[in-house]
Design a protein around this motif. Structure first.
Motif, mmCIF file in Angstrom:
data_model
loop_
_atom_site.group_PDB
_atom_site.id
_atom_site.type_symbol
_atom_site.label_atom_id
_atom_site.label_comp_id
_atom_site.label_asym_id
_atom_site.label_seq_id
_atom_site.Cartn_x
_atom_site.Cartn_y
_atom_site.Cartn_z
ATOM 1 N N ASP A 60 0.834 -1.205 0.000
ATOM 2 C CA ASP A 60 0.000 0.000 0.000
ATOM 3 C C ASP A 60 0.871 1.259 0.000
ATOM 4 O OD1 ASP A 60 0.990 0.103 2.550
ATOM 5 O OD2 ASP A 60 -0.917 -0.240 3.558
ATOM 6 N N ASP A 62 3.023 2.231 2.330
ATOM 7 C CA ASP A 62 3.350 2.789 3.645
ATOM 8 C C ASP A 62 4.875 2.758 3.843
ATOM 9 O OD1 ASP A 62 2.077 3.252 6.644
ATOM 10 O OD2 ASP A 62 4.037 2.266 6.679
ATOM 11 N N ALA A 64 6.920 3.348 6.408
ATOM 12 C CA ALA A 64 7.502 2.673 7.572
ATOM 13 C C ALA A 64 7.584 1.168 7.318
ATOM 14 C CB ALA A 64 6.663 2.970 8.816
ATOM 15 N N LYS A 65 6.559 0.643 6.651
ATOM 16 C CA LYS A 65 6.568 -0.793 6.360
ATOM 17 C C LYS A 65 7.618 -1.119 5.303
ATOM 18 C CE LYS A 65 2.106 -1.329 5.720
ATOM 19 N NZ LYS A 65 0.858 -1.931 5.238
ATOM 20 N N ASP A 68 11.040 -1.572 6.543
ATOM 21 C CA ASP A 68 11.176 -2.865 7.200
ATOM 22 C C ASP A 68 11.258 -3.997 6.175
ATOM 23 O OD1 ASP A 68 11.227 -3.652 9.993
ATOM 24 O OD2 ASP A 68 9.619 -5.007 9.374
ATOM 25 N N TRP A 113 3.382 8.535 5.366
ATOM 26 C CA TRP A 113 4.776 8.246 5.039
ATOM 27 C C TRP A 113 4.806 7.354 3.826
ATOM 28 C CZ3 TRP A 113 9.551 9.555 7.109
ATOM 29 C CH2 TRP A 113 9.478 10.523 8.103
ATOM 30 N N ASP A 117 9.335 9.313 1.015
ATOM 31 C CA ASP A 117 9.780 9.579 2.388
ATOM 32 C C ASP A 117 10.612 8.411 2.914
ATOM 33 O OD1 ASP A 117 8.380 12.079 2.827
ATOM 34 O OD2 ASP A 117 6.550 10.898 2.796
ATOM 35 N N LEU A 121 14.295 8.688 4.386
ATOM 36 C CA LEU A 121 14.547 8.341 5.792
ATOM 37 C C LEU A 121 15.565 7.193 5.873
ATOM 38 C CD1 LEU A 121 13.828 8.951 8.714
ATOM 39 C CD2 LEU A 121 11.991 7.274 8.559
ATOM 40 N N LEU B 110 3.542 7.580 15.935
ATOM 41 C CA LEU B 110 3.680 8.332 14.687
ATOM 42 C C LEU B 110 3.724 9.829 14.990
ATOM 43 C CD1 LEU B 110 3.538 8.480 11.488
ATOM 44 C CD2 LEU B 110 1.086 8.794 11.788
ATOM 45 N N ALA B 126 10.822 14.660 10.148
ATOM 46 C CA ALA B 126 11.541 13.576 10.821
ATOM 47 C C ALA B 126 12.707 13.085 9.971
ATOM 48 C CB ALA B 126 10.589 12.428 11.118
ATOM 49 N N ILE B 127 12.612 13.312 8.669
ATOM 50 C CA ILE B 127 13.711 12.894 7.796
ATOM 51 C C ILE B 127 14.959 13.708 8.130
ATOM 52 C CG2 ILE B 127 14.521 12.872 5.397
ATOM 53 C CD1 ILE B 127 11.617 12.227 4.590
ATOM 54 N N ALA B 130 16.305 12.627 11.438
ATOM 55 C CA ALA B 130 16.975 11.331 11.419
ATOM 56 C C ALA B 130 18.465 11.462 11.123
ATOM 57 C CB ALA B 130 16.321 10.420 10.377
ATOM 58 N N VAL B 137 14.987 8.049 15.886
ATOM 59 C CA VAL B 137 13.975 7.841 14.841
ATOM 60 C C VAL B 137 13.761 6.349 14.613
ATOM 61 C CG1 VAL B 137 13.453 8.176 12.392
ATOM 62 C CG2 VAL B 137 14.374 10.069 13.741
ATOM 63 N N LEU B 141 10.320 4.146 14.846
ATOM 64 C CA LEU B 141 9.795 3.282 13.782
ATOM 65 C C LEU B 141 9.469 1.895 14.324
ATOM 66 C CD1 LEU B 141 12.117 4.129 10.733
ATOM 67 C CD2 LEU B 141 9.680 4.622 10.944
ATOM 68 N N GLN B 142 10.356 1.373 15.158
ATOM 69 C CA GLN B 142 10.124 0.038 15.719
ATOM 70 C C GLN B 142 8.925 0.023 16.663
ATOM 71 O OE1 GLN B 142 11.507 -2.824 14.750
ATOM 72 N NE2 GLN B 142 12.524 -1.541 13.234
ATOM 73 N N LYS B 144 6.364 2.051 16.583
ATOM 74 C CA LYS B 144 5.134 2.197 15.796
ATOM 75 C C LYS B 144 4.774 0.872 15.118
ATOM 76 C CE LYS B 144 3.119 4.670 11.879
ATOM 77 N NZ LYS B 144 2.653 3.466 11.226
ATOM 78 N N LYS B 145 5.795 0.211 14.616
ATOM 79 C CA LYS B 145 5.555 -1.048 13.915
ATOM 80 C C LYS B 145 4.861 -2.051 14.829
ATOM 81 C CE LYS B 145 7.963 -4.505 11.146
ATOM 82 N NZ LYS B 145 7.340 -5.650 11.772
ATOM 83 N N GLU B 158 -3.891 -3.966 9.432
ATOM 84 C CA GLU B 158 -3.691 -2.802 10.292
ATOM 85 C C GLU B 158 -4.567 -1.611 9.910
ATOM 86 O OE1 GLU B 158 0.353 -1.254 9.605
ATOM 87 O OE2 GLU B 158 0.300 -2.555 7.871
#
Lengths: 179, 449
Positions: A60, A62, A64-65, A68, A113, A117, A121, B110, B126-127, B130, B137, B141-142, B144-145, B158
């Motif tokens: 999608d 995202d 942050a995903k 990862d 995000w 981005d 990042l 977030l 935030a970029i 970082a 940062v 991220l962790q 939030k995940k 989610e």
């Protein structure tokens, strides 16, 4: 001799821990926004690629995903619809591991995000894979709908073919030992 | 009087969920009015719920927001269950609290790390942050995940989870799968403690106001899904009485309805309100840390909401830990019921504050009427009042700093304009005094009406 597992088409983020192939393609988009789904459609059509080196995923977008999901990858392909007043179906290719994506083409949201981005990042966190290849596909209709505009539909086989060739070349390159 | 005049406009206010505009009218050095202008067209969710089966409400209302879908699903479920006379309890209630913890975590983290912290450290995003603080940062991220993953675990996915239904869930997780969360939550609890200490170390503007804090209050637990509606000014009502005490108003400059407490005026919902009204129900660790960092049992400075959110994140991790360690599988994943005519109310604590639902159905469970009041609508007038007061006492700041400060003041609320209807842009206009030249500003323009 064991049969290599088929490439995976992931839509469920809970499976993300299983991501490990060195080459990963993410087809990004909203499946309910007409041309915006083109990245996902390409991923679906590439899911028959049968190589342990290649993983095919839907996303999608995202950010942050994505950070990862591309961890430990050697080459990442990100395929997404773009809008830059070029002919529908035109392919834009960016080597995002070298330079930031142009904002004018890859829109930045104030509250989400997204892919651009995530790349920036990750660059600052030193988590950007060695090669990040972004394929922007020129689209025109981002309204609600489940079908591609005719010009994009017509271009789809060529786009799939181009991406298939690019993935195969990178898989071959990875299989050649360094001397 | 300071005759400074100028026009300031920021077309897109960054780091908020959704988009809109803010209009500040300063005339001859005097701040006249502040409007939060939400000009995104209304989305008519309440209207198109009419005629639908009431069992569809949780899935339809979840679409109001991708950040806080659980708030809508929970409010909808509670209201629907009130109509049919069921009350999921035991493990089902615990699962609802768990998925709500996931939402608080992903939404709060977030905001803390990506949207709000850059304000206090002088970064545009935030970029940028970082680059100097990569470890911080990355921790965000962790954290939030984990929240997102919890929502996926209980809700199936989610964003707009699919496992929530009237009566409970389509499928309940196993005990084994639940216990597997323990180690990650223990890591996250430590990370949350670090987060509290970090946010408490930031510099905050000296700005306090006397707010009416409205939140849920439950006798035994920090409120998520249930409780009475209370305030620090004596309000103490059942949620079914919501419309007797609160009123939505349409104002010309906003497509989102604004709420007021009848006979009292603007009120404040969200972390500061919950914290003020429920400090004694936080875990001992949360209370101890709050005291350790000098925050105390109440906080009237909205800029410090980042600290209160951090405490609520720790609470959410500890509550999730309690649930996964004690969970037993329910006999059934959802209670049975028979549709019937009636009116039901639901009110839960979304990350940004109370989210109220009311539905009326006919004998077959068809929705005849719907009312949804999201938290950002309720905070709109407080945001405008903050802007007014802040601008009045900040006239010594440069144009750039005043704009930055006003944007911060809006972000204090973590406004979710998508919920209120959709959109946020900052626009400050200082009307030109006839005797004073206009300061040059390349962003100057007339407001759109």
């Amino acid at each position: 001799m064991t049969t290599p597992p088929p490439s995976r088409l992931l839509t469920d983020v809970s499976q993300e821990c299983s991501i490990s192939p060195p080459i990963r393609l993410f087809g990004i988009g909203n499946p309910f926004r007409s041309d915006d789904r083109v990245g996902r459609l390409i991923a679906q059509q590439l899911s028959d690629l049968n190589s342990p080196s290649i993983g095919i995923y839907e996303s999608d977008g995202d950010g942050a995903k994505l950070i990862d999901q591309w961890q430990e990858a050697r080459v990442v392909f990100l395929v997404d619809a773009v809008s830059s007043r070029q002919p529908v179906g035109a392919l834009h290719r960016y080597e995002a591991h070298d330079l930031p994506l142009p904002n004018a083409i890859f829109g930045r949201s104030t509250h989400h995000w997204g892919m651009a981005d995530a790349i920036e990042l990750a660059r600052r966190l030193h988590k950007l894979p060695p090669r990040v290849l972004v394929y922007g596909i020129e689209a025109s209709n981002f309204s609600y709908g489940l079908t591609l505009s005719p010009a994009l539909q017509a271009a789809l086989p060529r786009l799939v073919s181009d991406l298939r060739a690019a993935l195969t070349i990178h898989a071959l390159a990875l299989s050649v030992p360094f001397t | 009087m300071d005759k400074r005049t100028e026009v300031i406009q920021v077309d897109v206010l960054a780091r908020v969920e959704g988009e809109g505009a803010l209009y500040l009218d300063i005339d001859g050095g005097e701040v006249k009015e502040a409007h939060l202008r939400i000009f995104e067209p209304p989305r008519f969710f309440e209207a198109f719920l009419r005629g639908r089966d009431f069992r569809e409400i949780p899935d339809i209302t979840a679409r109001i927001c991708g950040i806080c879908p659980i708030a809508y699903q929970m409010g909808a479920c509670h209201a629907a269950e009130q109509i049919v006379g069921i009350h999921p309890d035991g493990p089902l209630r615990e699962l609802r609290r768990l998925i709500y913890c996931g939402e608080w975590i992903e939404s709060h983290v977030l905001h803390i790390y990506m949207l709000h912290a850059p304000d206090f450290l002088g970064y545009q995003s935030a970029i940028e942050m970082a680059e100097i603080y990569p470890a911080i940062v990355e921790r965000g991220l962790q954290m939030k995940k984990l929240g997102n993953d919890l929502m996926t675990f209980v809700g199936g996915r989610e964003i707009h989870p699919i496992n929530v239904k009237v009566g409970g869930f389509y499928k309940a997780p196993t005990v084994k799968a639940m216990r597997a969360w323990r180690d990650r939550l223990l890591w996250a609890r430590d990370a949350a403690i670090e987060t509290i200490r970090w946010t408490a170390s930031l510099d905050f503007p000296d700005f306090t106001r006397d707010y009416e804090f409205v939140s849920l209050r439950h006798p035994n637990e920090y409120p998520l899904n249930e409780g009475r509606l209370v305030s620090n000014r004596g309000l103490d009502i059942d949620i079914t009485e919501y419309n007797d005490h609160f009123q939505e108003e349409h104002v010309a400059h906003s497509n989102a309805l604004q709420s007021i407490h009848k006979g009292h005026g603007p009120y404040f919902v969200g972390p500061l309100a919950r914290y003020h009204n429920n400090f004694d129900l936080l875990t001992p660790t949360c209370q101890q840390l709050a005291r350790e960092i000098g925050l105390g049992e109440s906080c009237n400075n909205p800029f410090q909401s980042i600290v209160v959110r951090s405490i609520e994140v720790l609470y959410a991790y500890e509550e999730a830990l309690r649930i996964v360690e004690n969970y037993t599988e329910p006999d059934v994943s959802a209670l049975d019921f028979t549709p019937r005519a009636g009116t039901g109310h639901g009110c839960t604590e979304a990350p940004r504050g109370i989210c109220y639902h009311r539905y009326t159905t006919d004998d077959n469970g068809i929705v005849l009427d719907a009312q949804i009041v999201p938290p950002t609508s309720q905070n709109q007038k407080s945001i405008e009042d903050d802007l007014l007061h802040l601008a009045r006492r900040s006239m010594h700041l440069s144009t750039e700093d005043l704009t930055w400060r006003c944007e911060q003041a809006i972000r204090n609320y973590d406004p979710c304009i998508s919920c209120a209807t959709h959109f946020l842009t900052l626009h400050i206009e200082n009307k030109q005094d006839a005797n004073t030249p206009t300061l040059a500003n390349p962003l100057a323009s007339e407001p759109t009406e």
